[in-house]
Write an enzyme that holds these catalytic residues in place. Structure first.
Site, PDB file in Angstrom:
ATOM      1  N   LEU A  31      29.836  47.496  48.253  1.00 18.01           N
ATOM      2  CA  LEU A  31      31.032  47.233  47.432  1.00 18.01           C
ATOM      3  C   LEU A  31      31.556  48.511  46.779  1.00 18.01           C
ATOM      4  O   LEU A  31      30.789  49.404  46.410  1.00 18.01           O
ATOM      5  CB  LEU A  31      30.699  46.188  46.358  1.00 18.01           C
ATOM      6  CG  LEU A  31      30.170  44.842  46.864  1.00 18.01           C
ATOM      7  CD1 LEU A  31      30.029  43.858  45.702  1.00 18.01           C
ATOM      8  CD2 LEU A  31      31.051  44.238  47.953  1.00 18.01           C
ATOM      9  N   HIS A  35      36.800  46.309  46.260  1.00 20.19           N
ATOM     10  CA  HIS A  35      36.161  44.998  46.061  1.00 20.19           C
ATOM     11  C   HIS A  35      36.213  44.608  44.588  1.00 20.19           C
ATOM     12  O   HIS A  35      36.451  43.444  44.251  1.00 20.19           O
ATOM     13  CB  HIS A  35      34.695  45.034  46.512  1.00 20.19           C
ATOM     14  CG  HIS A  35      34.508  45.230  47.977  1.00 20.19           C
ATOM     15  ND1 HIS A  35      33.898  46.338  48.508  1.00 20.19           N
ATOM     16  CD2 HIS A  35      34.849  44.447  49.040  1.00 20.19           C
ATOM     17  CE1 HIS A  35      33.857  46.235  49.827  1.00 20.19           C
ATOM     18  NE2 HIS A  35      34.431  45.103  50.174  1.00 20.19           N
TER      19      HIS A  35
HETATM   20  O1  PAF Z   1      36.791  42.414  55.253  1.00 17.06           O
HETATM   21  C1  PAF Z   1      35.570  42.151  55.275  1.00 17.06           C
HETATM   22  O2  PAF Z   1      34.800  42.618  54.438  1.00 17.06           O
HETATM   23  C2  PAF Z   1      35.032  41.239  56.349  1.00 17.06           C
HETATM   24  O3  PAF Z   1      35.746  41.352  57.528  1.00 17.06           O
HETATM   25  C3  PAF Z   1      34.933  39.764  55.907  1.00 17.06           C
HETATM   26  C4  PAF Z   1      36.308  39.190  55.588  1.00 17.06           C
HETATM   27  C5  PAF Z   1      34.044  39.650  54.691  1.00 17.06           C
HETATM   28  C6  PAF Z   1      34.318  38.911  57.015  1.00 17.06           C
HETATM   29  O4  PAF Z   1      33.025  39.315  57.304  1.00 17.06           O
END
Ligand code: PAF
Length: 281
Positions: A31, A35
């Site tokens: 992250l 995020h």
């Molecule tokens: O964008 C991401 O992090 C991934 O493609 C997701 C949407 C979590 C699917 O694994």
């Protein structure tokens, strides 16, 4: 921290029964600030923010690519909590896929047959399949996705519409570092020289957007301008640079309406993507 699917579904259902709203932030982990912005928005708009962390093997084009993907669950949990998450769902591979899926989501038409669909065969199908599973597990919710993965965002919107998931998709703006580089877990894989070269993607997009807004250019000219800017950076190898209609991803005849400029390139061994939107009245 929840690892079991049944526990996640029960916990979120119990919260909904108590009239709470659920925000879901699906992630692959590793992250970063991008995020954090999704989690903060989910926490601000919903009573409970749930972050899923799962390195989904179906969306990588090789086992080596999946194995190289950065990870660090302890740091992820700290970031998620600080950003306002109440639940972190981090299932094992066996929990998510007790058996190799025989029935997955396949994307038909232009949406799956262009850009990432061409460069990374099977990738978008793998994304749609795991997102469908997460939506089925989470139930009614608002789900937060970054615009950085623009084609993925369109795929997720179609997934919800086509399969009638009780999910509201919320698109969140790309978070950039001061030099314009879009936040991405993959940035961790760059050497310092490669990180120094990475802003060329954003520079190309901004120059392309300025050319579109100035008027008088054809889509091919704008694509060529972006490609030339990327080509001038020796550490970066272009995959694609395009300007497309923002809804259909088709290259338009004329540069009017809602448009999206997208680039994908290899910076050393790491593949990066980025995009910006432009509206021409
Ligand atoms: O964008 C991401 O992090 C991934 O493609 C997701 C949407 C979590 C699917 O694994």
């Amino acid at each position: 921290m929840i690892e079991r699917v049944a526990e996640l579904s029960a916990a979120l259902e119990a919260r909904r029964a108590a009239a709470s709203t659920v925000g879901l932030v699906p992630t692959l982990g590793a992250l970063h600030d991008g995020h954090a912005s999704l989690i903060e928005r989910a926490a601000a708009e919903c009573d409970l923010a749930c972050v899923s962390i799962f390195v989904n093997p179906l969306q990588f084009t090789s086992a080596a690519e999946a194995a190289a993907y950065p990870s660090g669950l302890d740091a992820d949990v700290v970031l998620a909590e600080k950003a306002g998450a109440t639940v972190v769902f981090a299932p094992t591979l066996e929990e998510m896929y007790p058996q190799p899926p025989a029935v997955g989501v396949q994307i038909a038409g232009q949406l799956g047959a262009t850009l990432e669909g061409v460069s990374r065969p099977g990738h978008l199908d793998g994304v749609a399949t795991v997102v469908a599973k997460l939506f089925a597990m989470a139930g009614r919710c608002r789900a937060y996705f970054g615009e950085k993965d623009y084609q993925q965002l369109l795929v997720v919107r179609r997934l919800v519409a086509d399969l009638s998931f009780p999910v509201t998709v919320v698109a969140c703006p790309t978070v950039r570092s001061i030099d314009g580089v879009a936040e991405s877990s993959r940035n961790r894989q760059l050497s310092s020289a490669e990180r120094g070269a990475a802003p060329v993607l954003c520079r190309a997009l901004r120059a392309g957007a300025a050319a579109v807004l100035a008027g008088g250019s054809e889509p091919g000219e704008v694509a060529g301008l972006m490609a030339d800017i990327v080509a001038a950076e020796p550490l970066v190898e272009l995959d694609y640079a395009v300007v497309v209609d923002a809804a259909s991803l088709v290259v338009p005849e004329r540069l009017v309406g809602e448009l999206r400029l997208l680039v994908a390139a290899r910076v050393g061994g790491t593949r990066l993507i980025d995009n910006v939107g432009v509206r021409v009245a």
